[in-house]
Write a protein that holds these residues in place. Structure first.
Motif, mmCIF file in Angstrom:
data_model
loop_
_atom_site.group_PDB
_atom_site.id
_atom_site.type_symbol
_atom_site.label_atom_id
_atom_site.label_comp_id
_atom_site.label_asym_id
_atom_site.label_seq_id
_atom_site.Cartn_x
_atom_site.Cartn_y
_atom_site.Cartn_z
ATOM 1 N N ASP A 72 29.491 -14.236 16.679
ATOM 2 C CA ASP A 72 28.358 -13.462 16.185
ATOM 3 C C ASP A 72 28.425 -13.478 14.664
ATOM 4 O O ASP A 72 29.507 -13.446 14.087
ATOM 5 C CB ASP A 72 28.388 -12.025 16.710
ATOM 6 N N PHE A 119 27.978 -13.105 3.882
ATOM 7 C CA PHE A 119 27.782 -13.624 5.242
ATOM 8 C C PHE A 119 29.088 -13.403 6.003
ATOM 9 O O PHE A 119 30.181 -13.629 5.463
ATOM 10 C CB PHE A 119 27.518 -15.134 5.208
ATOM 11 N N ASP A 156 19.556 -18.997 4.394
ATOM 12 C CA ASP A 156 20.182 -19.962 3.471
ATOM 13 C C ASP A 156 19.440 -20.164 2.141
ATOM 14 O O ASP A 156 20.081 -20.207 1.095
ATOM 15 C CB ASP A 156 20.368 -21.324 4.159
ATOM 16 N N LYS A 176 28.564 -27.014 3.230
ATOM 17 C CA LYS A 176 28.407 -25.625 3.652
ATOM 18 C C LYS A 176 29.605 -25.194 4.519
ATOM 19 O O LYS A 176 30.163 -24.117 4.331
ATOM 20 C CB LYS A 176 27.082 -25.444 4.410
HETATM 21 P P1 IMP Z 1 23.716 -15.023 15.902
HETATM 22 O O1 IMP Z 1 23.277 -16.335 16.407
HETATM 23 O O2 IMP Z 1 23.526 -13.874 16.824
HETATM 24 O O3 IMP Z 1 25.111 -15.070 15.332
HETATM 25 O O4 IMP Z 1 22.714 -14.614 14.702
HETATM 26 C C1 IMP Z 1 22.941 -15.052 13.458
HETATM 27 C C2 IMP Z 1 21.754 -14.736 12.547
HETATM 28 O O5 IMP Z 1 22.301 -14.389 11.279
HETATM 29 C C3 IMP Z 1 20.896 -15.970 12.328
HETATM 30 O O6 IMP Z 1 19.767 -15.958 13.133
HETATM 31 C C4 IMP Z 1 20.546 -15.881 10.856
HETATM 32 O O7 IMP Z 1 19.437 -15.061 10.672
HETATM 33 C C5 IMP Z 1 21.756 -15.182 10.254
HETATM 34 N N1 IMP Z 1 22.790 -16.167 9.840
HETATM 35 C C6 IMP Z 1 24.048 -16.290 10.333
HETATM 36 N N2 IMP Z 1 24.706 -17.292 9.744
HETATM 37 C C7 IMP Z 1 23.849 -17.822 8.857
HETATM 38 C C8 IMP Z 1 23.945 -18.916 7.947
HETATM 39 O O8 IMP Z 1 24.949 -19.639 7.850
HETATM 40 N N3 IMP Z 1 22.850 -19.163 7.199
HETATM 41 C C9 IMP Z 1 21.714 -18.414 7.269
HETATM 42 N N4 IMP Z 1 21.556 -17.398 8.112
HETATM 43 C C10 IMP Z 1 22.622 -17.094 8.911
#
Ligand code: IMP
Length: 202
Positions: A72, A119, A156, A176
């Protein structure tokens, strides 16, 4: 050599490829949720990235009686008391697009002098017994007033990473990964790999 099966608690094929890459060359086989039938839908539960990753991994591991892995991640902005945080994916609503989430972020940041953000990514591995290992990575940055760059996803284009003088959307995937929250969490996990294998087989 026989491979240890790890079920990824996600139906996202891109995420599965990322984890397969992480375990490339190691005796682990990643299986996606799509490869199993009748696994009940589950809501994300918890108040931190780590808790949510743990709950997802535990749920899937118990349901399938196999070890499972989950992650997450999200963005925490200092001037917004840590928002969007665990709601990063759905900041502007349940089905919000990246564009809508970014617009909401910009609006909330109007007039804020402190634009520091971080992040965060947590990865959890669970055994069917409920035992857990977790790995977390964090990456600090600054929220820009305008988007810069076209790569990546989510926040990003607004996330400026000072040590490289670029936003995350100006970096290649490899660049990245070298610095990102996700890359760091994954490297920590990989460094611990022998311990994880012994722990899984215990
Ligand atoms: P997850 O898939 O539930 O972990 O949700 C992660 C959310 O956090 C994504 O939909 C993005 O909005 C944001 N996010 C997490 N990691 C990144 C990243 O590396 N770049 C940009 N947004 C990120």
């Amino acid at each position: 050599m026989s491979k240890t099966v790890l079920v990824l608690a996600s139906r996202n094929k891109g995420k599965k490829r990322e984890f397969e890459l992480l375990f490339n060359g190691l005796p682990v086989e990643i299986k996606g949720l799509c490869e199993f039938q009748r696994i009940p839908e589950f809501e994300e539960e918890g108040s931190t990235f780590e808790e949510i990753a743990i709950n997802k991994a535990k749920f899937v591991s118990k349901a399938l009686d196999l070890p499972a892995i989950a992650d997450d991640s999200g963005l925490m902005v200092e001037a917004l008391n840590g928002a969007p945080g665990i709601f990063s994916a759905r900041y502007a609503g349940k089905l919000a697009t990246n564009g809508q989430n970014n617009r909401k972020l910009l609006k909330k940041m109007e007039g804020k002098e402190n634009r520091s953000a971080i992040f965060v990514c947590s990865i959890a591995i669970s055994k069917p017994t409920g035992q857990i290992l977790t790995y977390t990575g964090k990456c600090p940055g600054v929220i820009l007033h305008k988007p810069v760059g076209t790569s990546g996803f989510g926040y990003d284009p607004f996330f400026y990473y000072s040590p490289l003088g670029k936003t995350f959307a100006q970096l290649s995937v490899e660049e990245k990964n070298r610095v990102s929250h996700r890359g760091q969490a994954m490297r920590r996990l990989k460094d611990d790999f022998q311990k994880i294998l012994t722990w899984l087989e215990d």
